[in-house]
Each structure stands twice: as C-alpha cells, then as structure tokens.
Design a protein around this motif. Structure first.
Motif, PDB file in Angstrom:
ATOM      1  N   PHE A 275       0.843  -1.179   0.000  1.00  0.00           N
ATOM      2  CA  PHE A 275       0.000   0.000   0.000  1.00  0.00           C
ATOM      3  C   PHE A 275       0.887   1.240   0.000  1.00  0.00           C
ATOM      4  CE2 PHE A 275      -2.533  -3.360   1.707  1.00  0.00           C
ATOM      5  CZ  PHE A 275      -3.811  -3.118   1.240  1.00  0.00           C
ATOM      6  N   ILE A 276       0.440   2.273  -0.707  1.00  0.00           N
ATOM      7  CA  ILE A 276       1.151   3.545  -0.707  1.00  0.00           C
ATOM      8  C   ILE A 276       0.301   4.576   0.020  1.00  0.00           C
ATOM      9  CG2 ILE A 276       0.250   4.207  -2.984  1.00  0.00           C
ATOM     10  CD1 ILE A 276       3.020   5.646  -3.384  1.00  0.00           C
ATOM     11  N   THR A 277       0.960   5.409   0.815  1.00  0.00           N
ATOM     12  CA  THR A 277       0.310   6.516   1.508  1.00  0.00           C
ATOM     13  C   THR A 277       1.037   7.793   1.132  1.00  0.00           C
ATOM     14  OG1 THR A 277      -0.303   5.073   3.347  1.00  0.00           O
ATOM     15  CG2 THR A 277      -0.355   7.440   3.754  1.00  0.00           C
ATOM     16  N   ASN A 278       0.285   8.799   0.724  1.00  0.00           N
ATOM     17  CA  ASN A 278       0.859  10.098   0.409  1.00  0.00           C
ATOM     18  C   ASN A 278       1.021  10.879   1.708  1.00  0.00           C
ATOM     19  OD1 ASN A 278       1.753  12.367  -0.912  1.00  0.00           O
ATOM     20  ND2 ASN A 278      -0.274  13.007  -1.603  1.00  0.00           N
ATOM     21  N   LEU A 279       2.244  11.253   2.054  1.00  0.00           N
ATOM     22  CA  LEU A 279       2.527  11.988   3.282  1.00  0.00           C
ATOM     23  C   LEU A 279       2.608  13.495   3.048  1.00  0.00           C
ATOM     24  CD1 LEU A 279       5.347   9.655   4.651  1.00  0.00           C
ATOM     25  CD2 LEU A 279       2.898   9.578   5.187  1.00  0.00           C
ATOM     26  N   ALA A 280       2.664  13.907   1.784  1.00  0.00           N
ATOM     27  CA  ALA A 280       2.819  15.322   1.433  1.00  0.00           C
ATOM     28  C   ALA A 280       1.467  16.030   1.530  1.00  0.00           C
ATOM     29  CB  ALA A 280       3.393  15.454   0.034  1.00  0.00           C
ATOM     30  N   LYS A 281       1.433  17.108   2.270  1.00  0.00           N
ATOM     31  CA  LYS A 281       0.178  17.832   2.433  1.00  0.00           C
ATOM     32  C   LYS A 281      -0.142  18.714   1.225  1.00  0.00           C
ATOM     33  CE  LYS A 281       0.180  17.903   7.463  1.00  0.00           C
ATOM     34  NZ  LYS A 281       1.055  16.804   7.660  1.00  0.00           N
ATOM     35  N   LYS A 282       0.884  19.241   0.566  1.00  0.00           N
ATOM     36  CA  LYS A 282       0.662  20.177  -0.531  1.00  0.00           C
ATOM     37  C   LYS A 282       0.865  19.571  -1.913  1.00  0.00           C
ATOM     38  CE  LYS A 282       1.988  24.145   2.240  1.00  0.00           C
ATOM     39  NZ  LYS A 282       2.902  25.262   2.389  1.00  0.00           N
ATOM     40  N   SER A 283       1.458  18.403  -1.995  1.00  0.00           N
ATOM     41  CA  SER A 283       1.775  17.805  -3.288  1.00  0.00           C
ATOM     42  C   SER A 283       1.016  16.494  -3.465  1.00  0.00           C
ATOM     43  CB  SER A 283       3.283  17.527  -3.391  1.00  0.00           C
ATOM     44  OG  SER A 283       4.009  18.714  -3.222  1.00  0.00           O
ATOM     45  N   PRO A 284       0.085  16.455  -4.406  1.00  0.00           N
ATOM     46  CA  PRO A 284      -0.668  15.218  -4.598  1.00  0.00           C
ATOM     47  C   PRO A 284       0.173  14.126  -5.249  1.00  0.00           C
ATOM     48  CG  PRO A 284      -1.294  16.831  -6.246  1.00  0.00           C
ATOM     49  CD  PRO A 284      -0.339  17.522  -5.309  1.00  0.00           C
ATOM     50  N   ALA A 285      -0.288  12.920  -5.114  1.00  0.00           N
ATOM     51  CA  ALA A 285       0.300  11.764  -5.786  1.00  0.00           C
ATOM     52  C   ALA A 285      -0.858  10.927  -6.330  1.00  0.00           C
ATOM     53  CB  ALA A 285       1.158  10.950  -4.831  1.00  0.00           C
ATOM     54  N   TYR A 286      -0.613  10.298  -7.467  1.00  0.00           N
ATOM     55  CA  TYR A 286      -1.637   9.512  -8.138  1.00  0.00           C
ATOM     56  C   TYR A 286      -1.067   8.162  -8.544  1.00  0.00           C
ATOM     57  CZ  TYR A 286      -3.905  14.041  -8.732  1.00  0.00           C
ATOM     58  OH  TYR A 286      -4.476  15.264  -8.495  1.00  0.00           O
ATOM     59  N   ILE A 287      -1.980   7.214  -8.741  1.00  0.00           N
ATOM     60  CA  ILE A 287      -1.632   5.942  -9.359  1.00  0.00           C
ATOM     61  C   ILE A 287      -2.325   5.908 -10.711  1.00  0.00           C
ATOM     62  CG2 ILE A 287      -1.908   3.436  -9.283  1.00  0.00           C
ATOM     63  CD1 ILE A 287      -1.858   3.635  -6.244  1.00  0.00           C
ATOM     64  N   LYS A 288      -1.558   5.613 -11.748  1.00  0.00           N
ATOM     65  CA  LYS A 288      -2.151   5.385 -13.065  1.00  0.00           C
ATOM     66  C   LYS A 288      -2.172   3.880 -13.267  1.00  0.00           C
ATOM     67  CE  LYS A 288      -1.024   8.077 -16.487  1.00  0.00           C
ATOM     68  NZ  LYS A 288      -0.289   8.673 -17.634  1.00  0.00           N
ATOM     69  N   ARG A 289      -3.367   3.354 -13.505  1.00  0.00           N
ATOM     70  CA  ARG A 289      -3.536   1.905 -13.591  1.00  0.00           C
ATOM     71  C   ARG A 289      -4.279   1.549 -14.865  1.00  0.00           C
ATOM     72  NH1 ARG A 289      -5.871  -0.179  -8.289  1.00  0.00           N
ATOM     73  NH2 ARG A 289      -3.687   0.006  -7.736  1.00  0.00           N
ATOM     74  N   LYS A 290      -3.794   0.528 -15.561  1.00  0.00           N
ATOM     75  CA  LYS A 290      -4.494   0.020 -16.735  1.00  0.00           C
ATOM     76  C   LYS A 290      -5.601  -0.912 -16.255  1.00  0.00           C
ATOM     77  CE  LYS A 290      -0.795   0.453 -20.094  1.00  0.00           C
ATOM     78  NZ  LYS A 290      -0.935   1.838 -20.192  1.00  0.00           N
ATOM     79  N   LYS A 291      -6.768  -0.744 -16.844  1.00  0.00           N
ATOM     80  CA  LYS A 291      -7.932  -1.493 -16.399  1.00  0.00           C
ATOM     81  C   LYS A 291      -8.627  -2.082 -17.622  1.00  0.00           C
ATOM     82  CE  LYS A 291     -12.207  -0.465 -13.995  1.00  0.00           C
ATOM     83  NZ  LYS A 291     -13.004   0.579 -13.404  1.00  0.00           N
ATOM     84  N   GLY A 292      -9.107  -3.274 -17.491  1.00  0.00           N
ATOM     85  CA  GLY A 292      -9.814  -3.903 -18.601  1.00  0.00           C
ATOM     86  C   GLY A 292      -8.934  -4.902 -19.321  1.00  0.00           C
ATOM     87  N   LEU A 293      -9.551  -5.892 -19.904  1.00  0.00           N
ATOM     88  CA  LEU A 293      -8.813  -6.961 -20.567  1.00  0.00           C
ATOM     89  C   LEU A 293      -8.505  -6.656 -22.021  1.00  0.00           C
ATOM     90  CD1 LEU A 293     -10.743 -10.005 -19.086  1.00  0.00           C
ATOM     91  CD2 LEU A 293      -8.491  -9.150 -18.420  1.00  0.00           C
ATOM     92  N   ILE A 294      -9.391  -5.952 -22.703  1.00  0.00           N
ATOM     93  CA  ILE A 294      -9.220  -5.757 -24.134  1.00  0.00           C
ATOM     94  C   ILE A 294      -8.706  -4.353 -24.456  1.00  0.00           C
ATOM     95  CG2 ILE A 294     -10.395  -5.720 -26.372  1.00  0.00           C
ATOM     96  CD1 ILE A 294     -12.290  -7.852 -25.183  1.00  0.00           C
ATOM     97  N   PHE A 295      -9.384  -3.329 -23.970  1.00  0.00           N
ATOM     98  CA  PHE A 295      -9.053  -1.967 -24.372  1.00  0.00           C
ATOM     99  C   PHE A 295      -8.027  -1.291 -23.467  1.00  0.00           C
ATOM    100  CE2 PHE A 295     -13.289  -2.680 -26.171  1.00  0.00           C
ATOM    101  CZ  PHE A 295     -12.975  -2.480 -27.500  1.00  0.00           C
ATOM    102  N   LYS A 296      -7.708  -1.891 -22.339  1.00  0.00           N
ATOM    103  CA  LYS A 296      -6.689  -1.365 -21.427  1.00  0.00           C
ATOM    104  C   LYS A 296      -6.913   0.114 -21.100  1.00  0.00           C
ATOM    105  CE  LYS A 296      -4.365  -5.203 -21.169  1.00  0.00           C
ATOM    106  NZ  LYS A 296      -4.531  -6.059 -20.057  1.00  0.00           N
ATOM    107  N   GLU A 297      -8.123   0.429 -20.698  1.00  0.00           N
ATOM    108  CA  GLU A 297      -8.445   1.790 -20.273  1.00  0.00           C
ATOM    109  C   GLU A 297      -7.561   2.170 -19.085  1.00  0.00           C
ATOM    110  OE1 GLU A 297     -12.179   4.022 -18.064  1.00  0.00           O
ATOM    111  OE2 GLU A 297     -12.382   1.953 -18.704  1.00  0.00           O
ATOM    112  N   GLU A 298      -7.109   3.415 -19.047  1.00  0.00           N
ATOM    113  CA  GLU A 298      -6.296   3.889 -17.930  1.00  0.00           C
ATOM    114  C   GLU A 298      -7.165   4.677 -16.972  1.00  0.00           C
ATOM    115  OE1 GLU A 298      -2.975   6.166 -19.297  1.00  0.00           O
ATOM    116  OE2 GLU A 298      -1.830   4.394 -19.795  1.00  0.00           O
ATOM    117  N   VAL A 299      -6.963   4.445 -15.692  1.00  0.00           N
ATOM    118  CA  VAL A 299      -7.646   5.224 -14.664  1.00  0.00           C
ATOM    119  C   VAL A 299      -6.585   5.847 -13.764  1.00  0.00           C
ATOM    120  CG1 VAL A 299      -9.758   3.856 -14.675  1.00  0.00           C
ATOM    121  CG2 VAL A 299      -7.916   3.209 -13.152  1.00  0.00           C
TER     122      VAL A 299
END
Length: 102
Positions: A49-73
């Motif tokens: 698990f990842i936890t963002n400790l920065a109060k002013k700087s966001p962090a995101y996870i980019k994840r491929k989702k789906g079997l065929i079209f590999k949509e990114e979320v």
C-alpha cells in the motif's frame, strides 16, 4: 513532458519503503515538486500500500484497467492505497515510478 521516470522492484526484505527528496529515503527523487518525505510504501500480508505523506503535493496511481481496451484510470492517493504490478505512481508533473515487480 515527463522529466524523470524510474522503474522500481520491491524487494522482499523490506516491509516499509520511504519515498521523497531527502537523501535518507529508500527511494530518492530529485525533483522540486516532490516533498522531502512524500510517500511511503508499506507491506501488509501479501499486498503493498502507498500513503501520500505530502500535504501540498498530490500523488496519483495510473492503472491500466480492462482486458481488451486497457483503459487507464487515475487514482488519487488520499489514504493507504493498494498498488499492483504495472501501476505507475505519479509525483507532481515530472516524476513517475513504475512498479515492475512486487
């Protein structure tokens, strides 16, 4: 424009990995948009698990989702968020960590 992209492999000998701009972090990121102690990865059972400790700087996870079209979320890291192999962890506009192995 992405300035720095890093591949990370999480070794089984660690249960806690610190990420940030301070030299004492396990993963040191030299980027002005990254906080000194930006995030931490923590192992719980067989999952990481990842936890963002920065109060002013966001962090995101980019994840491929789906079997065929590999949509990114994009998942905003607010609290402990599970990471998967293949995820990209984004810190600010310039730095990406790609999880190649857990």
């Amino acid at each position: 424009i992405i300035r720095d992209a890093h591949l990370i492999e999480i070794n089984p000998g660690f249960d806690l990995i610190k990420i940030g701009r301070n030299l004492d972090n396990h993963i040191f990121l030299m980027d002005g948009f990254v906080s000194r102690k930006h995030a931490e990865l923590k192992k719980e059972g067989n999952n990481w698990f990842i936890t963002n400790l920065a109060k002013k700087s966001p962090a995101y996870i980019k994840r491929k989702k789906g079997l065929i079209f590999k949509e990114e979320v994009e998942i905003y890291i607010a609290g402990p968020t599970r990471i998967n192999q293949g995820d990209e962890i984004i810190f600010g506009p310039n730095t990406i960590l790609k999880v190649v192995s857990l």
